[in-house]
Design an enzyme around this catalytic site. Sequence first.
Site, PDB file in Angstrom:
ATOM      1  N   GLU A   1      68.442   0.638 -24.487  1.00 54.68           N
ATOM      2  CA  GLU A   1      69.454   0.732 -23.425  1.00 54.68           C
ATOM      3  C   GLU A   1      70.834   0.737 -24.044  1.00 54.68           C
ATOM      4  O   GLU A   1      71.004   0.399 -25.217  1.00 54.68           O
ATOM      5  CB  GLU A   1      69.289  -0.433 -22.437  1.00 54.68           C
ATOM      6  CG  GLU A   1      69.417  -1.791 -23.081  1.00 54.68           C
ATOM      7  CD  GLU A   1      68.832  -2.911 -22.227  1.00 54.68           C
ATOM      8  OE1 GLU A   1      67.680  -2.781 -21.788  1.00 54.68           O
ATOM      9  OE2 GLU A   1      69.524  -3.916 -22.021  1.00 54.68           O
TER      10      GLU A   1
ATOM     11  N   LYS B   1      74.522  -0.186 -25.201  1.00 56.03           N
ATOM     12  CA  LYS B   1      75.259  -1.410 -25.498  1.00 56.03           C
ATOM     13  C   LYS B   1      76.679  -1.187 -25.000  1.00 56.03           C
ATOM     14  O   LYS B   1      77.461  -0.448 -25.609  1.00 56.03           O
ATOM     15  CB  LYS B   1      75.235  -1.689 -27.001  1.00 56.03           C
ATOM     16  CG  LYS B   1      75.859  -3.020 -27.370  1.00 56.03           C
ATOM     17  CD  LYS B   1      75.510  -3.373 -28.794  1.00 56.03           C
ATOM     18  CE  LYS B   1      76.006  -4.723 -29.240  1.00 56.03           C
ATOM     19  NZ  LYS B   1      77.223  -5.246 -28.709  1.00 56.03           N
TER      20      LYS B   1
ATOM     21  N   ASP C   1      80.484  -1.893 -24.154  1.00 59.21           N
ATOM     22  CA  ASP C   1      81.496  -2.639 -24.887  1.00 59.21           C
ATOM     23  C   ASP C   1      82.365  -3.434 -23.915  1.00 59.21           C
ATOM     24  O   ASP C   1      83.420  -2.985 -23.488  1.00 59.21           O
ATOM     25  CB  ASP C   1      82.345  -1.665 -25.714  1.00 59.21           C
ATOM     26  CG  ASP C   1      82.985  -2.355 -26.896  1.00 59.21           C
ATOM     27  OD1 ASP C   1      82.664  -3.534 -27.138  1.00 59.21           O
ATOM     28  OD2 ASP C   1      83.810  -1.720 -27.568  1.00 59.21           O
TER      29      ASP C   1
ATOM     30  N   TYR D   1      71.668  -6.693 -17.596  1.00 54.01           N
ATOM     31  CA  TYR D   1      70.659  -6.372 -18.604  1.00 54.01           C
ATOM     32  C   TYR D   1      69.583  -7.443 -18.788  1.00 54.01           C
ATOM     33  O   TYR D   1      68.703  -7.283 -19.624  1.00 54.01           O
ATOM     34  CB  TYR D   1      71.307  -6.025 -19.944  1.00 54.01           C
ATOM     35  CG  TYR D   1      72.184  -7.099 -20.556  1.00 54.01           C
ATOM     36  CD1 TYR D   1      71.641  -8.286 -21.035  1.00 54.01           C
ATOM     37  CD2 TYR D   1      73.553  -6.909 -20.677  1.00 54.01           C
ATOM     38  CE1 TYR D   1      72.437  -9.259 -21.596  1.00 54.01           C
ATOM     39  CE2 TYR D   1      74.357  -7.874 -21.243  1.00 54.01           C
ATOM     40  CZ  TYR D   1      73.795  -9.047 -21.693  1.00 54.01           C
ATOM     41  OH  TYR D   1      74.579 -10.021 -22.239  1.00 54.01           O
TER      42      TYR D   1
ATOM     43  N   LYS E   1      74.424  -0.073 -33.960  1.00 52.42           N
ATOM     44  CA  LYS E   1      75.851   0.146 -33.694  1.00 52.42           C
ATOM     45  C   LYS E   1      76.286   1.526 -34.167  1.00 52.42           C
ATOM     46  O   LYS E   1      75.967   1.941 -35.274  1.00 52.42           O
ATOM     47  CB  LYS E   1      76.681  -0.915 -34.440  1.00 52.42           C
ATOM     48  CG  LYS E   1      76.342  -2.343 -34.036  1.00 52.42           C
ATOM     49  CD  LYS E   1      77.185  -2.794 -32.878  1.00 52.42           C
ATOM     50  CE  LYS E   1      78.588  -3.055 -33.305  1.00 52.42           C
ATOM     51  NZ  LYS E   1      79.156  -4.280 -32.849  1.00 52.42           N
TER      52      LYS E   1
ATOM     53  N   CYS F   1     117.353  16.995 -40.547  1.00 50.44           N
ATOM     54  CA  CYS F   1     115.992  17.409 -40.898  1.00 50.44           C
ATOM     55  C   CYS F   1     115.664  16.921 -42.309  1.00 50.44           C
ATOM     56  O   CYS F   1     116.414  17.194 -43.250  1.00 50.44           O
ATOM     57  CB  CYS F   1     115.886  18.927 -40.828  1.00 50.44           C
ATOM     58  SG  CYS F   1     114.316  19.552 -41.455  1.00 50.44           S
TER      59      CYS F   1
ATOM     60  N   CYS G   1     115.276  20.381 -44.610  1.00 53.30           N
ATOM     61  CA  CYS G   1     116.364  21.328 -44.874  1.00 53.30           C
ATOM     62  C   CYS G   1     117.741  20.714 -44.634  1.00 53.30           C
ATOM     63  O   CYS G   1     118.755  21.357 -44.888  1.00 53.30           O
ATOM     64  CB  CYS G   1     116.194  22.578 -44.019  1.00 53.30           C
ATOM     65  SG  CYS G   1     116.641  22.325 -42.291  1.00 53.30           S
TER      66      CYS G   1
ATOM     67  N   CYS H   1     114.330  19.980 -35.421  1.00 56.45           N
ATOM     68  CA  CYS H   1     115.316  20.560 -36.320  1.00 56.45           C
ATOM     69  C   CYS H   1     115.653  21.923 -35.737  1.00 56.45           C
ATOM     70  O   CYS H   1     114.757  22.733 -35.505  1.00 56.45           O
ATOM     71  CB  CYS H   1     114.717  20.716 -37.718  1.00 56.45           C
ATOM     72  SG  CYS H   1     115.690  21.829 -38.740  1.00 56.45           S
TER      73      CYS H   1
ATOM     74  N   CYS I   1     115.269  26.718 -41.466  1.00 55.92           N
ATOM     75  CA  CYS I   1     114.616  25.511 -41.990  1.00 55.92           C
ATOM     76  C   CYS I   1     113.353  25.907 -42.767  1.00 55.92           C
ATOM     77  O   CYS I   1     112.460  26.573 -42.236  1.00 55.92           O
ATOM     78  CB  CYS I   1     114.249  24.578 -40.836  1.00 55.92           C
ATOM     79  SG  CYS I   1     113.239  23.182 -41.360  1.00 55.92           S
TER      80      CYS I   1
END
Length: 672
Positions: free
Chosen positions: A119, A121, A123, A231, A318, A412, A415, A430, A435
């Site tokens: 089944e 798991k 979290d 469960y 897991k 920038c 450049c 920029c 550039c």
Amino acid sequence: MAKTSTSEQSTAQEIEALRAELRHHEELYYVYDNPEISDADYDALLARLQALEAEHPELVTPDSPTQRVGGRPAEKFEQYVHRRPMLSLDNSYNIEDLRAFDERCRKLADGRAFEYVAELKIDGLSIALHYESGVLVRGVTRGDGRIGEDVTQNARTIRSVPLRLKEEHKEMEIEVRGEAYLARKVFERINAEREEADEPRFANPRNAASGTIRQLDPKIVAARRLDLFAYDVLAGERKPFDTHWHALDWLERVGFRVSPRRLCPTIAEVIAFCNKMEAVRDELEYEIDGVVVKVNSTALQDEFGATTKSPRWAIAYKYPARQATTKINDIIVQVGRTGALTPVALLEPVQLAGTVVSRATLHNEDEIKRLGVRIGDWVTIEKSGEIIPKVLNVVESRRTGAEKRFRMPKACPVCGGVVSRPEGEVVARCVAADCTAQLKARLLHFASRRAMRIEGLGDALADQFVQTKLVRDVADLYTLTLEQVAGLERMAEKSASNLLAQIAASRERDLPQLVFGLGIRHVGERTAAILARHFRTLERLGAATVEELDVIPEIGLTVAESVHDWFADEGNRALCERLRVAGVRTELAAGAEEITNEAFAGKQFVLTGRLETMTRDEARAAIEARGGRVTSSVSKKTDYVIAGEEAGSKLDKARELGLNVLDEQAFKALLA
Ligand code: IVH
């Protein structure tokens, strides 16, 4: 017993009838996700019941649906000693661990046949729910496994926890154990609300769920909408069913939600279930961190017993963690092809979901502010799906005071050009036309496989083209000479001529690839294909008005404006003209629009496994050229799954959902 008047009797009857009706609708809504009446109708019934109960407080019972909304805040939670400890599970991280678990179980079973139940798991956090004569009387957190906290008021607010069992068990006292959790959507809503209220975000749904169940004010808990999957069930210290499978069935019958599960005669089936669920993990409405595998027979469970920590008859498989904690060594700023400045965290390398991660995006300045992240901080990072890892939160307890604040550069970083961040926008850019960082990113995008596919034009070469000023825009690629390319560092004549051949061949790419390669904001591969098929020449696309663009199905106003603005720029128009003069195809290949056919238009495809005669990118391009879409995961919405060699769990899922599965030959027939 005092005599009751008829009017009181009928009120009591009405109250009971209302409760029964509300319970029925709650179950349809929260357990089966299939309501019969509108929320407003439900609220009206509940309001009627509340009014009657307010007039007759003597008729209020603890299992009345009105009791979910939450009473007065608690001062603190009382401790509660679990009748039977709430154990934890041993973890396994790979198939070998699962097989070893199976070996151990078979040894303990000593030749007797047995089955497993696999089944999900979930979290979240585990809680125990106590029922007396079918009525919920207590909810207790797991705590340290031996002693938990009495959170009854909060447990009542969980709509998928029945306040009264639909069917009484012959045992008067029943304990149901389950995992309380927050659905992803609810989690996101809570975080959005917290952000607005300037409160720190929760790092993940599990933290949010455990923070919620320990909230002293049940009204807040009620608003947070926790959910629960049951469960396990106990009667006193014993399990009242002969198998776990029967226990889960009973739980469902009496009104609980039970997560997806499978009865497995062999460990191979358990492994198949683990793989199958991992493939659909991201599509679930809640987070899972693995699969729990349990021996089905209660008698065998009792016989196998437990260590002080965990039972010998169960194990958690897991999935690879998607979060990790690591240190930010530095923050750098990358410049994209549209000039967008993206701060990127350089991390102490850390293992995450099967790869080593050393960078995570911080998105933009606002995100850095929101997270409060500094150079030197320990942070939680997350990687989900194929997305680049992102920073979730700062581990403030690990701050030393030596951390340094980060500021977005005013110029920038590549450049030195002006950086602008217009009012209301989150992205700083920029704006320098020349550039070099932007140019390099544009070149790499233009040459990428899904655009003009110029093999051999990689990072180092793009750098040199830009630095030497041999290339000032993508059209310059087509006028490069052998002498120029061979003159670059670490460039032999042979590779120079190979590169030029590649560049020459790219002239023949079709219009969708060219439009995508231009790197217009908001125009991804799919949008580029739609635009190319609609206008059929670059010239006509460039002349389109915003209205003409906006009326195309699947093209929204943002895209329409972005495309229009791009072509309104004189420099961009000149670039298109130079590409045309250089011999780049700027018209849709003949007949290309006809190949859009019924089998593909508007359909969703998933590619899985290895194809013999074409790469994934080629298969994707062929589907998209015909008006289809390629998505990464299989769902009910998928129309076709193309399964090559060694297709894995996506194929299993497709079969399970009864989808159209095509092998390579059938796929090629469909293309033809
Ligand atoms: S069975 C002795 N089943 O995982 C059996 N636990 O790592 C103990 N969990 O504390 C638990 N989903 O909070 C079980 N389907 C499931 C579960 C589950 C989530 C959690 C539970 C437990 C933890 C153990």
